[in-house]
Design an enzyme around this catalytic site. Sequence first.
Site, PDB file in Angstrom:
ATOM      1  N   ARG A 219       0.865  -1.012   0.090  1.00 27.71           N
ATOM      2  CA  ARG A 219      -0.070  -0.110   0.208  1.00 27.71           C
ATOM      3  C   ARG A 219       0.964   1.328   0.011  1.00 27.71           C
ATOM      4  NH1 ARG A 219      -3.149   3.123   4.825  1.00 27.71           N
ATOM      5  NH2 ARG A 219      -4.054   4.598   3.336  1.00 27.71           N
TER       6      ARG A 219
ATOM      7  N   HIS B 294      -3.042  10.855   0.846  1.00 27.66           N
ATOM      8  CA  HIS B 294      -2.517  10.704   1.928  1.00 27.66           C
ATOM      9  C   HIS B 294      -1.835  12.131   2.364  1.00 27.66           C
ATOM     10  CE1 HIS B 294      -1.325   7.248   4.780  1.00 27.66           C
ATOM     11  NE2 HIS B 294      -0.803   8.464   5.323  1.00 27.66           N
TER      12      HIS B 294
ATOM     13  N   GLU C  55      -7.788   8.591   6.260  1.00 24.83           N
ATOM     14  CA  GLU C  55      -7.913   9.282   7.412  1.00 24.83           C
ATOM     15  C   GLU C  55      -8.717  10.639   7.378  1.00 24.83           C
ATOM     16  OE1 GLU C  55      -4.833   8.793  10.075  1.00 24.83           O
ATOM     17  OE2 GLU C  55      -5.016   6.700  10.069  1.00 24.83           O
TER      18      GLU C  55
ATOM     19  N   ASN D 161      -7.925   1.640   9.522  1.00 25.11           N
ATOM     20  CA  ASN D 161      -6.513   1.784  10.283  1.00 25.11           C
ATOM     21  C   ASN D 161      -6.905   1.655  11.566  1.00 25.11           C
ATOM     22  OD1 ASN D 161      -5.794   2.683   7.472  1.00 25.11           O
ATOM     23  ND2 ASN D 161      -5.373   4.648   8.122  1.00 25.11           N
TER      24      ASN D 161
ATOM     25  N   TYR E 250      -5.031   1.676  15.578  1.00 27.91           N
ATOM     26  CA  TYR E 250      -4.030   1.941  16.372  1.00 27.91           C
ATOM     27  C   TYR E 250      -4.370   1.422  17.862  1.00 27.91           C
ATOM     28  CZ  TYR E 250      -1.413   3.298  12.363  1.00 27.91           C
ATOM     29  OH  TYR E 250      -0.491   3.333  11.244  1.00 27.91           O
TER      30      TYR E 250
ATOM     31  N   GLU F  12      -3.880  -0.106   7.938  1.00 24.59           N
ATOM     32  CA  GLU F  12      -2.804   0.420   8.810  1.00 24.59           C
ATOM     33  C   GLU F  12      -3.195  -0.317   9.910  1.00 24.59           C
ATOM     34  OE1 GLU F  12      -1.837   4.490   9.123  1.00 24.59           O
ATOM     35  OE2 GLU F  12      -2.294   4.809   7.222  1.00 24.59           O
TER      36      GLU F  12
HETATM   37  C1  FCB Z   1      -1.552   7.232  10.504  1.00 24.32           C
HETATM   38  C2  FCB Z   1      -1.507   7.962   9.215  1.00 24.32           C
HETATM   39  C3  FCB Z   1       0.091   7.469   8.691  1.00 24.32           C
HETATM   40  C4  FCB Z   1       1.059   7.411  10.051  1.00 24.32           C
HETATM   41  C5  FCB Z   1       0.519   6.503  10.973  1.00 24.32           C
HETATM   42  C6  FCB Z   1       1.529   6.283  12.235  1.00 24.32           C
HETATM   43  O1  FCB Z   1      -2.441   8.196  11.115  1.00 24.32           O
HETATM   44  O2  FCB Z   1      -2.377   7.450   8.180  1.00 24.32           O
HETATM   45  O3  FCB Z   1       0.627   8.351   7.796  1.00 24.32           O
HETATM   46  O4  FCB Z   1       1.256   8.555  10.436  1.00 24.32           O
HETATM   47  O5  FCB Z   1      -0.772   6.895  11.361  1.00 24.32           O
END
Ligand code: FCB
Length: 445
Positions: free
Chosen positions: A78, A122, A163, A290, A292, A359
């Site tokens: 990606r 992006h 995002e 994404n 985290y 992500e």
């Molecule tokens: C996300 C972003 C990516 C990177 C990661 C750690 O929010 O999409 O570009 O910064 O976090």
Amino acid sequence: MVAGRPAARLRGGDRILWGVATSAFQIEGSLAADGRGPSIWDAFASDDGETGAVACDHYRRWRQDVDLIASLGVDAYRFSIAWPRLLPEGAGRVEQRGVDHYSRLIDALLERGIEPVVTLYHWDLPAAYDWRNRETAERFAEFATLCYKHYGDRVKWWLTINEPWIVGLLGFLLGLHAPGIKDDLLGEVTAFHHLLLAHGLATEAYGHEQNIGIALNLFPHYPASEQPADADAAHGSDGYTNRWFLDPLYGRGYPDDQRQRYEELVGPLDFIRDGDLEMIAAPTEYLGVNYYAPRVIEARPDDKPWPWRVVVPSQWKTTAGFTGGVASTDAGTPIVPSGLTDLLMRLHHDYGPRIMITENGAVFPESPHDERRVQFLKDHVVAMEAAIEQGVDVIGYCHWSLMDNFEWKLGYAQRFGLVHVDYETQERTVKDSGRAYRELIRSRR
Ligand code: FCB
């Protein structure tokens, strides 16, 4: 309508596309090469005064980096296409050298059996534009159409916008990302709308729903206590970060609760025009997720603009029960793999999309023996598989990131890579996590 290559459709869970992810501005450098125009990020420095001027020097070292990607044994890569490389002024004149660059990259990936997963936006917006202006959405759709025309015969997986929540929040409310505007709540929600509209217009221009989607950063939400006020606050925060995007994308319009909160503070949302919501709901076949970390929310009736706060509890409540102490990454982000299962289950129940994890990753400085990243990666893949076993249609997992890179406002200090980058020499060294990922992929096949 621009025809993409006939889609080789995957069935969720049958075969996962295992990938690694990057974005153009975070790795390319060479900001003036081959006629690239300026972007809003070019001069926007990190806290330590760093910029993306050199980054991983990937624009010049891309061939070697494709070999590196292949050496990890992945199926997919990606990456994003820098809008100002193809259209230096944002629209109009096409820069052929920019077009050719990504064409060669795509060919090189396909020659090695790696599927390109292409993000169209992006964050490196042409400097002339601003997401508070509606015109930006229209210009984006033209840029997307140009990409379909040049690469649509070879690229099967497209992501429109990365995002939108982060773009609006950090760009217009917190001033932490380009264009660095603070406290413009109306600007934030206007930008959100235009980003979603840009997605809808670009999806419509693609002409069919297969293999195109948007990449949202989504958060499973948990109230900080059993108090009803915290449960309400968690629902509110979910409305701001998740439902504000998911509801209109899946045809439900903007959620009333968050819409009311906005209108109380900024007045009527009259930038929403007739037909916009239909456009935003243009059918897509998959959703990029994404993930985290989760958000644990406490009610704070007097906080502005929103009456809640994100807290980090010492114990973590998930639908699977409480976990023990909560570990965190070196960026202070709590590590909660079960949050990924919860998030996927929730998306499945409430919206039912086919999902690609676009992500997932963490900051750990150790190299090359990054045991914590190895564990993070395995635990999150297992959490994803738990959701697949319960029926969620997951078709891919892309780890963030292929290599250490320019982490926006946080600069080069925050290392997310499966591959270490020495920024003095540009030497790449595969970390233990890169090797562990290769083994994990092999074992899953
Ligand atoms: C996300 C972003 C990516 C990177 C990661 C750690 O929010 O999409 O570009 O910064 O976090």
